[in-house]
Scaffold this active site. Structure first.
Site, PDB file in Angstrom:
ATOM      1  N   LEU A 185       0.874  -1.183   0.000  1.00  0.00           N
ATOM      2  CA  LEU A 185       0.000   0.000   0.000  1.00  0.00           C
ATOM      3  C   LEU A 185       0.903   1.223   0.000  1.00  0.00           C
ATOM      4  CD1 LEU A 185      -1.887  -2.284   0.826  1.00  0.00           C
ATOM      5  CD2 LEU A 185      -3.035  -0.710   2.348  1.00  0.00           C
ATOM      6  N   MET A 186       0.866   1.927  -1.106  1.00  0.00           N
ATOM      7  CA  MET A 186       1.898   2.922  -1.355  1.00  0.00           C
ATOM      8  C   MET A 186       1.302   4.321  -1.327  1.00  0.00           C
ATOM      9  SD  MET A 186       5.037   2.741  -2.177  1.00  0.00           S
ATOM     10  CE  MET A 186       6.336   3.545  -3.052  1.00  0.00           C
ATOM     11  N   LYS A 267      -8.329   3.608   7.262  1.00  0.00           N
ATOM     12  CA  LYS A 267      -7.349   2.517   7.085  1.00  0.00           C
ATOM     13  C   LYS A 267      -8.064   1.189   6.857  1.00  0.00           C
ATOM     14  CE  LYS A 267      -3.786   4.589   6.800  1.00  0.00           C
ATOM     15  NZ  LYS A 267      -3.396   5.643   7.708  1.00  0.00           N
ATOM     16  N   GLY A 289       3.402   0.732   5.553  1.00  0.00           N
ATOM     17  CA  GLY A 289       4.548   1.393   6.183  1.00  0.00           C
ATOM     18  C   GLY A 289       4.239   1.797   7.616  1.00  0.00           C
ATOM     19  N   GLN A 298      -1.726   4.386  14.721  1.00  0.00           N
ATOM     20  CA  GLN A 298      -0.776   3.273  14.763  1.00  0.00           C
ATOM     21  C   GLN A 298      -0.435   2.810  16.186  1.00  0.00           C
ATOM     22  OE1 GLN A 298       2.380   4.486  12.042  1.00  0.00           O
ATOM     23  NE2 GLN A 298       0.891   4.868  10.433  1.00  0.00           N
ATOM     24  N   CYS A 460      15.075  14.373 -18.539  1.00  0.00           N
ATOM     25  CA  CYS A 460      15.605  13.519 -17.471  1.00  0.00           C
ATOM     26  C   CYS A 460      16.365  12.382 -18.131  1.00  0.00           C
ATOM     27  CB  CYS A 460      14.505  12.970 -16.565  1.00  0.00           C
ATOM     28  SG  CYS A 460      13.504  11.714 -17.335  1.00  0.00           S
TER      29      CYS A 460
HETATM   30  N1  LIG Z   1      -3.183   6.992  -0.123  1.00  0.00           N
HETATM   31  C1  LIG Z   1      -2.676   5.822   0.220  1.00  0.00           C
HETATM   32  N2  LIG Z   1      -2.526   4.845  -0.712  1.00  0.00           N
HETATM   33  C2  LIG Z   1      -2.006   3.639  -0.379  1.00  0.00           C
HETATM   34  N3  LIG Z   1      -1.588   3.330   0.852  1.00  0.00           N
HETATM   35  C3  LIG Z   1      -1.707   4.253   1.819  1.00  0.00           C
HETATM   36  C4  LIG Z   1      -2.258   5.539   1.557  1.00  0.00           C
HETATM   37  N4  LIG Z   1      -2.240   6.252   2.705  1.00  0.00           N
HETATM   38  C5  LIG Z   1      -1.694   5.427   3.638  1.00  0.00           C
HETATM   39  N5  LIG Z   1      -1.380   4.232   3.128  1.00  0.00           N
HETATM   40  C6  LIG Z   1      -0.738   3.084   3.806  1.00  0.00           C
HETATM   41  O1  LIG Z   1      -0.915   3.196   5.195  1.00  0.00           O
HETATM   42  C7  LIG Z   1       0.358   3.375   5.847  1.00  0.00           C
HETATM   43  C8  LIG Z   1       0.214   4.361   6.993  1.00  0.00           C
HETATM   44  O2  LIG Z   1      -0.218   5.585   6.485  1.00  0.00           O
HETATM   45  P1  LIG Z   1      -0.195   6.905   7.347  1.00  0.00           P
HETATM   46  O3  LIG Z   1      -0.675   7.984   6.490  1.00  0.00           O
HETATM   47  O4  LIG Z   1      -0.880   6.614   8.630  1.00  0.00           O
HETATM   48  O5  LIG Z   1       1.338   6.994   7.729  1.00  0.00           O
HETATM   49  P2  LIG Z   1       2.560   7.691   7.022  1.00  0.00           P
HETATM   50  O6  LIG Z   1       3.619   7.592   8.024  1.00  0.00           O
HETATM   51  O7  LIG Z   1       2.219   9.055   6.501  1.00  0.00           O
HETATM   52  O8  LIG Z   1       2.915   6.722   5.781  1.00  0.00           O
HETATM   53  P3  LIG Z   1       3.883   7.099   4.563  1.00  0.00           P
HETATM   54  O9  LIG Z   1       5.156   7.675   5.137  1.00  0.00           O
HETATM   55  O10 LIG Z   1       4.104   5.755   3.903  1.00  0.00           O
HETATM   56  O11 LIG Z   1       3.148   8.069   3.694  1.00  0.00           O
HETATM   57  C9  LIG Z   1       1.284   3.877   4.739  1.00  0.00           C
HETATM   58  O12 LIG Z   1       2.629   3.597   5.034  1.00  0.00           O
HETATM   59  C10 LIG Z   1       0.762   3.100   3.571  1.00  0.00           C
HETATM   60  O13 LIG Z   1       1.255   1.782   3.567  1.00  0.00           O
END
Ligand SMILES: Nc1ncnc2c1ncn2[C@@H]1O[C@H](COP(=O)(O)OP(=O)(O)OP(=O)(O)O)[C@@H](O)[C@H]1O
Length: 487
Positions: A185-186, A267, A289, A298, A460
């Site tokens: 999940l990115m 989430k 992440g 979290q 680039c």
């Molecule tokens: N828009 C999104 N699309 C896909 N995955 C997401 C998205 N937002 C959050 N996630 C997933 O949930 C995790 C936790 O998100 P959160 O926004 O709580 O923390 P974060 O520390 O800002 O994460 P990151 O540094 O990866 O942006 C992320 O690391 C990612 O794996």
């Protein structure tokens, strides 16, 4: 030129059949990646190493091979070697003298030998013979077995002698595809980039799932990081980039859900949606992440409630890592510049987010979602082969390639969007043309300073970032944007 690739030690302690499978996969991965450096690269597996050969002696190709080998999971280290045949121990010494004598001037040294096969001499005898000869017939300061300035390394494999010219550390981990596929999940920040990297390194084909909360700019940013990670560390395997429009979910959360519960529910909706994507592609685990205590959603209690939204395994490779360590890894692997400029698209901000979500309360809140919401957004999702990321932007934005400035517009401005290190290494030398340096990660915050009336040629190294950024600029109202590819 020749390299000997050493397996990561964890591979060598596996059973024979597992080890053979891992070596075979590493051999294939090396072939897939290195053929892009040159089609004549030859890769050959053995029991405890893999050799990489390229007939052409070319400094640029050598550097590219060294660079790529350092990014392929499953490698402990790799040696750049010269290969020779020999008849006697004295032949070995002569080759070593020709290769190393000059580099020993004024230095202490020792000789280390690794040997495979049956020989009339032992490894220690070779070390003594070669060391004694080099000590007498060079300007070396002397032999030091404990703290030498230079270690002369030789590998003798049956009737072949390899003189080690350089030794480089590998990435470690397992070869990609030794483990099953995962869906990362990115979101484009530090954490999800590092989490994805950890899974690639651990041998998983890592696909990307992105929930769009911030329109085209968000999507472009996340596509860039995902593409970068794949191209740098995971290029041996095709992966997917799935983009799901998540604004409808955010809208309903903001309208219908109790403020304190919003973060955890967002989430959970992500996990439910990702689960459906994973099921569709036979993927067994979701990667996030998330890191314990980093933000309110979290806490262990909340993560537990988030886990209850799906039966699919959720892995959190960063759970116990400190934020600073995560940022350090992001710097090492090259994702930090993307993360630094990625705006926070958090979707929902609660004034008092819960740190102790209660499952029954959360489930009651979730009753308020409209029916079929997840199915609707999934219908509108886009599924891309990650190799197509640049191409998709091209078709979408009808971006034209320009090979010369005149072809575009004699008055065009070239925007060099490469990272500063690349710009310094190979500056664009274009007398008579206006070149502006604007690294891709600053473009989002600084495009407002650009005159929209002018023509811009984005430049680039590989032509992917420039396409994505061109698409982004077009969406910000720039009509004359092209990708500059000098012919
Ligand atoms: N828009 C999104 N699309 C896909 N995955 C997401 C998205 N937002 C959050 N996630 C997933 O949930 C995790 C936790 O998100 P959160 O926004 O709580 O923390 P974060 O520390 O800002 O994460 P990151 O540094 O990866 O942006 C992320 O690391 C990612 O794996």
């Amino acid at each position: 030129m020749k390299f000997i690739v050493k397996l990561y030690p964890e591979i060598t302690i596996k059973s024979k059949s597992v080890r053979l499978r891992f070596i075979k996969l590493l051999e294939t991965n090396l072939r897939n990646v290195l053929k892009k450096v040159h089609e004549d690269v030859r890769v050959q597996k053995q029991w405890d190493s893999i050799t990489v050969n390229l007939k052409h002696e070319d400094e640029q190709l050598r550097e590219q091979l060294i660079d790529r080998l350092g990014c392929i999971p499953g490698i402990h280290s790799y040696l750049e070697v010269g290969e020779y045949s020999y008849e006697s121990i004295d032949d070995i010494y002569q080759h070593a003298h020709a290769q190393f004598a000059d580099s020993l001037a004024g230095k202490t040294f020792c000789v280390r030998v690794k040997r495979k096969g049956k020989h009339e001499f032992t490894s220690i005898e070779v070390e003594r013979y070669v060391g004694g000869g080099l000590n007498q017939h060079s300007d070396a300061k002397g032999v030091s077995l404990k703290t030498p300035d230079v270690t002369v390394k030789l590998e003798i494999d049956r009737d072949k002698l390899f003189l080690v010219k350089g030794e480089f550390p590998g990435l470690g981990g397992f070869p990609i595809a030794t483990q099953e596929d995962v869906l990362s999940l990115m979101s484009g920040g530090y954490d999800s980039g590092v989490a994805s990297f950890q899974m690639i390194k651990k041998g998983c084909r890592t696909h990307y799932c992105f929930f769009n909360l911030g329109g085209a700019a968000h999507e472009v940013g996340v596509q860039q990081v995902a593409h970068y990670l794949w191209q740098k560390y995971g290029e041996s395997h095709k992966v997917r980039f799935i983009s799901v429009p998540f604004e409808p979910v955010v809208e309903e959360i903001l309208e219908r859900i109790d403020s304190g519960q919003m973060g955890v529910i967002l989430k959970r909706m992500m996990m439910r949606t990702a689960t459906k994507v994973a099921e569709r592609f036979g993927i067994q685990a979701l990667i996030t992440g998330e890191s314990l205590g980093q933000v309110s959603s979290q806490t262990l209690t909340n993560l537990n409630v988030i886990d209850r939204s799906t039966d699919t395994l959720i892995l959190r490779p960063l759970a116990a890592m400190d934020k600073q360590d995560i940022i350090n890894v992001a710097r090492d692997i090259g994702t930090a510049p993307f993360a630094e400029t990625m705006p926070e698209y958090c979707g929902v901000i609660s004034k008092k987010p819960t740190v102790k979500a209660v499952l029954s309360k959360i489930e009651a809140e979730e009753e308020k979602f409209s029916e079929g919401l997840i199915e609707r957004i999934l219908e509108q999702s886009t599924i891309m082969d990650i190799r197509e990321i640049g191409k998709a932007a091209e078709t979408k934005a009808k971006i034209l390639d320009a090979q010369t400035i005149e072809e575009a517009d004699a008055d065009a401005v070239v925007l060099d969007i490469r990272p500063p290190e690349e710009q310094e290494e190979a500056p664009l030398d274009m007398p008579g043309t206006e070149v502006r340096i604007l690294p891709f990660y600053k473009l989002g915050s600084q495009f407002a300073d650009l005159d929209q009336e002018r023509t811009y040629l984005l430049y680039c190294d590989r032509g992917v970032m420039s396409k994505l950024q061109a698409l982004y600029l077009q969406e910000q109202g720039f009509e004359n944007v092209k990708v500059y590819r000098p012919g």
